[in-house]
Write a protein that holds these residues in place. Structure first.
Motif, PDB file in Angstrom:
ATOM      1  N   PRO A   1      -8.598   1.492   0.554  1.00 13.80           N
ATOM      2  CA  PRO A   1      -7.423   1.215   1.401  1.00 13.80           C
ATOM      3  C   PRO A   1      -6.172   1.967   0.954  1.00 13.80           C
ATOM      4  O   PRO A   1      -5.334   2.312   1.788  1.00 13.80           O
ATOM      5  N   ILE A   2      -6.047   2.240  -0.355  1.00  7.49           N
ATOM      6  CA  ILE A   2      -4.885   3.001  -0.841  1.00  7.49           C
ATOM      7  C   ILE A   2      -4.938   4.419  -0.306  1.00  7.49           C
ATOM      8  O   ILE A   2      -3.954   4.947   0.227  1.00  7.49           O
TER       9      ILE A   2
ATOM     10  N   LEU B   1       0.819  -1.211   0.000  1.00  9.28           N
ATOM     11  CA  LEU B   1       0.000   0.000   0.000  1.00  9.28           C
ATOM     12  C   LEU B   1       0.856   1.266   0.000  1.00  9.28           C
ATOM     13  O   LEU B   1       0.465   2.288  -0.562  1.00  9.28           O
ATOM     14  N   ALA B   2       2.035   1.181   0.601  1.00 12.39           N
ATOM     15  CA  ALA B   2       2.894   2.366   0.733  1.00 12.39           C
ATOM     16  C   ALA B   2       3.764   2.616  -0.487  1.00 12.39           C
ATOM     17  O   ALA B   2       4.027   3.783  -0.835  1.00 12.39           O
ATOM     18  N   ASP B   3       4.221   1.547  -1.151  1.00  8.16           N
ATOM     19  CA  ASP B   3       5.285   1.714  -2.143  1.00  8.16           C
ATOM     20  C   ASP B   3       4.955   1.272  -3.573  1.00  8.16           C
ATOM     21  O   ASP B   3       5.581   1.740  -4.518  1.00  8.16           O
ATOM     22  N   GLU B   4       4.022   0.356  -3.736  1.00  6.56           N
ATOM     23  CA  GLU B   4       3.790  -0.193  -5.076  1.00  6.56           C
ATOM     24  C   GLU B   4       3.236   0.862  -6.026  1.00  6.56           C
ATOM     25  O   GLU B   4       2.501   1.762  -5.620  1.00  6.56           O
ATOM     26  N   LYS B   5       3.587   0.757  -7.293  1.00  7.93           N
ATOM     27  CA  LYS B   5       3.118   1.707  -8.298  1.00  7.93           C
ATOM     28  C   LYS B   5       1.589   1.772  -8.282  1.00  7.93           C
ATOM     29  O   LYS B   5       0.911   0.751  -8.250  1.00  7.93           O
ATOM     30  N   ILE B   6       1.047   2.998  -8.317  1.00 10.69           N
ATOM     31  CA  ILE B   6      -0.389   3.211  -8.122  1.00 10.69           C
ATOM     32  C   ILE B   6      -1.235   2.444  -9.133  1.00 10.69           C
ATOM     33  O   ILE B   6      -2.233   1.795  -8.764  1.00 10.69           O
ATOM     34  N   GLY B   7      -0.864   2.483 -10.394  1.00  7.82           N
ATOM     35  CA  GLY B   7      -1.658   1.789 -11.415  1.00  7.82           C
ATOM     36  C   GLY B   7      -1.748   0.302 -11.138  1.00  7.82           C
ATOM     37  O   GLY B   7      -2.830  -0.298 -11.184  1.00  7.82           O
ATOM     38  N   LYS B   8      -0.620  -0.300 -10.838  1.00  6.16           N
ATOM     39  CA  LYS B   8      -0.580  -1.734 -10.549  1.00  6.16           C
ATOM     40  C   LYS B   8      -1.334  -2.048  -9.258  1.00  6.16           C
ATOM     41  O   LYS B   8      -2.071  -3.037  -9.176  1.00  6.16           O
TER      42      LYS B   8
ATOM     43  N   ALA C   1      -9.936  -3.543   3.349  1.00  7.54           N
ATOM     44  CA  ALA C   1      -9.226  -2.479   4.068  1.00  7.54           C
ATOM     45  C   ALA C   1      -7.802  -2.882   4.416  1.00  7.54           C
ATOM     46  O   ALA C   1      -6.909  -2.043   4.472  1.00  7.54           O
ATOM     47  N   GLU C   2      -7.572  -4.177   4.665  1.00  8.30           N
ATOM     48  CA  GLU C   2      -6.224  -4.632   4.997  1.00  8.30           C
ATOM     49  C   GLU C   2      -5.438  -5.016   3.750  1.00  8.30           C
ATOM     50  O   GLU C   2      -4.334  -5.544   3.839  1.00  8.30           O
ATOM     51  N   GLY C   3      -6.017  -4.754   2.576  1.00 15.50           N
ATOM     52  CA  GLY C   3      -5.313  -5.001   1.319  1.00 15.50           C
ATOM     53  C   GLY C   3      -5.465  -6.399   0.771  1.00 15.50           C
ATOM     54  O   GLY C   3      -4.709  -6.813  -0.104  1.00 15.50           O
ATOM     55  N   ASN C   4      -6.457  -7.159   1.253  1.00 14.42           N
ATOM     56  CA  ASN C   4      -6.658  -8.527   0.771  1.00 14.42           C
ATOM     57  C   ASN C   4      -7.998  -8.646   0.045  1.00 14.42           C
ATOM     58  O   ASN C   4      -8.929  -9.325   0.497  1.00 14.42           O
ATOM     59  N   ALA C   5      -8.076  -7.959  -1.083  1.00 14.87           N
ATOM     60  CA  ALA C   5      -9.331  -7.902  -1.828  1.00 14.87           C
ATOM     61  C   ALA C   5      -9.724  -9.258  -2.420  1.00 14.87           C
ATOM     62  O   ALA C   5     -10.908  -9.501  -2.674  1.00 14.87           O
TER      63      ALA C   5
END
Length: 467
Positions: free
Chosen positions: A302-303, A8-15, A163-167
């Motif tokens: 979550p982003i 959530l903090a570092d990965e490229k937004i599009g991806k 919310a925890e990034g596990n869609a």
């Protein structure tokens, strides 16, 4: 920092948006599809009585929306807080919030079931059930109300998983329940000869499977969050914060239900059972169009929440811009589908010629401003994710309360049934203008915050923010 937090903090937004939104979008499409299938099978099962049967589902749906509104308030409000707490590295607080969401879900759904079953007949009549539609609505809604706790737990836990990034977990849960519903519908409706009641039973049983799956996920230790029995004790501070943020989707759905009370009664007056059935089908078609957009904003939340909590404001702006582009494209595609192929779409639900003719006329008016809806969806979700309750509430109320309800009350006096349909594109256009103004202002505030966060690495301990 765990793997999901780093993502959530570092990965490229599009991806990242693609990774989080795709499972949510697929899950929402499955949910929308089985909502369509319910109505299609019921319409086909009743033949010459299809208008009344479809009308029964149509007047029952806004009561379901009230239950959904409460669950969305809990799920979206809690998810916004959890994602920000995880961004702030507050694991224990996030765990406690999660447990309180479970308590709220159980308490509210059981209360809704009890009140709903006690007052089911006056509620259905209030929502526009005519004497010919009421028996079908009663059969359907009695079963659905009994399964409210399952619908609520599913919506809340799916929101928390996202919310925890596990869609993907939320997607699998929704796909299980949606896919099973499609299989069980014809079995109960036709195979067991249960008609509209069978459609409701199939829906509740399918939802139970989805809840069992996601409950196993949280209880097996695979989640970032932990569910401790002691944390189930309600915390007034947490509940207040959840409801303050969740009041926005709650208001939107409840105002939608209130609007349907007015609308169904006006439709019954100006067009009778067939107008109510037409609107019921249009509602299902619009839901199928809008659900993918909801999937995008569920991936976006979550982003935005995590990076806002981590004070990385540029990533917030970048992710929102991308979401607006995607949802606008979806809005345009939905508009073209509904505007160009109304006869074929209505023909799926019923072979009644008059229903198809009336539906074609109505839907081409209702969807005229649909290309603007994607922007509105993202604009409202932005404030929810940031935890800004008041502007989020205002945008949620804007379309339904400020514009649609007054227009629906005024226009039919001069334009009759056409005025009812024309109120929709006018309300969407006005709501778009308000949302545009507010989002532009919020983007300026985020830009200012980002500039204030830029500190010389030699003199301070914060680096200049980038992508």
């Amino acid at each position: 920092m765990d793997e999901r937090s780093r993502m959530l903090a570092d990965e490229k937004i599009g991806k990242l948006l693609f990774k989080l939104s795709l499972p949510a979008t697929i899950g929402m499409l499955v949910q929308a599809f089985y909502n369509l299938v319910d109505t299609v099978f019921v319409g086909r099962a009743y033949g010459t009585e299809s208008i009344q049967a479809i009308g029964g589902i149509a007047v029952a749906f806004p009561i379901q929306m009230i239950g959904m509104a409460v669950s969305l308030a809990i799920g979206i409000g809690g998810a916004s807080i959890i994602s920000r707490r995880l961004g702030e590295r507050e694991q224990k607080k996030a765990d406690k919030i999660f447990a309180n969401l479970i308590f709220l879900s159980l308490f509210s759904s059981l209360l809704i079931t009890g009140v709903g079953l006690l007052y089911i007949v006056p509620l259905l009549k209030m929502f526009g059930a005519t004497d010919t539609i009421l028996p079908y609505a009663l059969e359907y809604m009695g079963v659905i109300l009994s399964g409210t706790v399952l619908f609520s737990l599913a919506m809340v836990t799916n929101a928390v998983a996202r919310a925890e990034g596990n869609a993907k977990v939320a997607m699998k849960s929704m796909m299980m329940s949606g896919g099973l519903n499609v299989i069980l519908d014809p079995l109960f409706i036709f195979g067991f000869g249960m008609g509209i009641k069978g459609a409701a039973i199939a829906t509740v049983l399918a939802q139970a499977i989805g809840v069992i799956y996601i409950a196993h996920y949280f209880l097996s230790g695979k989640s970032t969050l932990n569910l401790y029995p002691a944390d189930l004790r309600p915390d007034s501070k947490i509940i207040k914060e959840v409801l303050e943020i969740g009041v926005s989707p709650f208001a939107r759905n409840v105002s939608g239900s209130f609007m349907v009370i007015i609308l169904n009664n006006l439709l019954a007056f100006y067009g009778g059972d067939i107008a109510i059935a037409v609107f019921g089908i249009i509602n299902k078609l619009l839901m199928f169009t809008f659900m993918p957009m909801i999937g995008i904003v569920q991936g976006l939340q979550p982003i935005v929440g995590f990076n806002y909590g981590a004070k990385n404001f540029e990533r917030v702006r970048e992710s929102v811009k991308l979401a607006i582009i995607i949802t606008t494209g979806m809005s345009i595609a939905g508009f073209l589908l509904l505007y160009l192929f109304p006869e074929q779409l209505f023909g799926i639900f019923s072979g009644d010629h008059q229903l198809i003719v009336e539906g074609k006329y109505a839907v081409r008016i209702v969807v005229l401003a649909t290309p603007l809806v994607g922007f509105q969806v993202v604009g409202g979700a932005l404030y929810q994710a940031l935890g800004k309750a008041r502007p989020s509430l205002f945008l949620s109320m804007c379309r339904q309360v400020l514009f649609l309800i007054p227009l629906v009350l005024i226009l039919p006096k001069y334009l009759e049934l056409f005025g009812v349909w024309a109120a929709f594109p006018l309300a969407d256009t006005l709501a778009f203008a308000v949302t545009l103004f507010m989002v532009i202002r919020e983007f300026k505030l985020l830009a200012e915050k980002g500039e204030n966060m830029i500190i010389d690495p030699v003199e301070g301990n914060l680096p200049a923010l980038g992508n």
